[in-house]
Design an enzyme around this catalytic site. Structure first.
Site, PDB file in Angstrom:
ATOM      1  N   ASP A 111      31.991  36.574  45.189  1.00 41.02           N
ATOM      2  CA  ASP A 111      32.519  37.661  44.925  1.00 41.02           C
ATOM      3  C   ASP A 111      33.788  37.799  45.631  1.00 41.02           C
ATOM      4  O   ASP A 111      33.776  37.299  46.977  1.00 41.02           O
ATOM      5  CB  ASP A 111      31.872  39.013  44.789  1.00 41.02           C
ATOM      6  CG  ASP A 111      30.813  38.869  43.668  1.00 41.02           C
ATOM      7  OD1 ASP A 111      30.913  38.315  42.867  1.00 41.02           O
ATOM      8  OD2 ASP A 111      29.620  39.929  43.815  1.00 41.02           O
ATOM      9  N   ILE A 112      34.673  38.503  45.322  1.00 38.43           N
ATOM     10  CA  ILE A 112      36.127  38.615  46.035  1.00 38.43           C
ATOM     11  C   ILE A 112      35.766  39.441  47.285  1.00 38.43           C
ATOM     12  O   ILE A 112      36.476  38.898  48.317  1.00 38.43           O
ATOM     13  CB  ILE A 112      36.952  39.576  45.366  1.00 38.43           C
ATOM     14  CG1 ILE A 112      38.415  39.482  46.070  1.00 38.43           C
ATOM     15  CG2 ILE A 112      36.668  40.888  45.003  1.00 38.43           C
ATOM     16  CD1 ILE A 112      39.635  40.023  45.108  1.00 38.43           C
TER      17      ILE A 112
END
Length: 303
Positions: free
Chosen positions: A101-102
């Site tokens: 995920d970011i």
């Protein structure tokens, strides 16, 4: 047979002894000259390596926020743009063994990846690839790469398979709703071969099929955070440090590929069972998550 040869011979003689104007009376010819073109493309070229991502605001690939603005910092652009220029390629696409995920860092030796380059016109040497790797690492503060090397299309199958088959190692910083005791830590620390039932998480339900999957946590270790570690998280805010010192714990996990780690921590409204919260008996949330390792022999050794 002789009759056919005789007829062909007569036709050839008639054509040779006729002018273009005489022949054109019996043919439908285009009014404009005929033109044609030939295009040639090289087969795709592949370059493999590993990348680390050191920030929590860098996506793996380009994507848009809800307001339509493009998040400019992404791993794919950092890696692909220098390779496109060096190979004088028309296009390039990065493929990786899974994704984070970011807001998750990719640490350790990095995540295996390869870049597929289309219509390459220049083929840099291995030493030139090392220069490109050095340039990438100098230019980017948050994305680094290592082991940049030419690979074959067959080699790339290792990365594709690893996305679904390889083990992953994670470090979670977990906040419990109440003070965490040694007894609570003991319920978690040392667990092995824990089978989870994970229903598709709410955060990805808009793009994933709703279903329940069995996933395995292979090993778990857990401990309290030291006060100095808590101060790093709270940025030395004394009051916040006092509040959180006994409520934060480090949970290290080795999981099979495809396990939703965030949901294993907080339970996702009981859509993942068991969870860290259900095991220690306190509602939990995840403050930070890092991927520490992706187990894979990549990139292949130099041939």
């Amino acid at each position: 047979m002789c009759s056919t040869s005789l007829r062909l011979g007569r036709l050839k003689g008639a054509l040779e002894n006729s002018s273009f104007d005489e022949i054109s009376q019996f043919l439908s010819l285009p009014g404009e000259p005929i033109s044609y073109s030939i295009s040639v493309e090289t087969a795709p070229t592949f370059v493999g390596g590993r990348y680390t991502k050191l920030a929590r605001d860098v996506s793996q690939t380009p994507w848009n926020q809800q307001d339509g603005l493009l998040i400019s910092a992404n791993v794919e652009d950092v890696l692909c743009k220098p390779l496109l220029a060096a190979f004088s390629a028309d296009d390039g696409k990065m493929h990786a063994a899974g994704r984070e995920d970011i807001d998750v860092r990719m640490l350790g030796e990095g995540r295996p990846f390869y870049v597929q380059l289309t219509n390459v016109r220049v083929f840099p040497s291995r030493s030139k690839l090392q220069e490109i790797q050095h340039q990438i690492n100098l230019a980017s503060k948050h994305v680094k790469c290592s082991g940049l090397t030419p690979v074959t299309k067959g080699d790339c199958d290792i990365v594709k398979q690893g996305q679904d088959e390889k083990e992953k190692e994670y470090r979670c910083i977990v906040k419990a709703e109440e003070e965490v005791t040694d007894e609570m830590i003991g319920k978690l620390d040392g667990l092995t071969d824990l089978v989870l039932q994970q229903t598709t998480p709410l955060r990805v339900l808009h793009r994933r099929t709703p279903m329940t999957r069995a996933k395995r946590i292979l090993r778990v270790s857990a401990r309290h955070l030291t006060r100095s570690e808590v101060e790093q998280i709270t940025k030395n805010d004394e009051d916040l440090t006092d509040l959180l010192t006994n409520r934060l714990l480090v949970v290290d996990l080795v999981t099979e590929a495809g396990t939703y780690v965030k949901e294993f921590v907080h339970g996702d409204f009981n859509r993942t069972s068991p969870s860290v919260g259900s095991i220690i008996g306190s509602r939990c949330d995840i403050l930070q998550l890092d991927v520490m390792n992706v187990t894979m022999s990549w990139p292949p050794a130099n041939r």
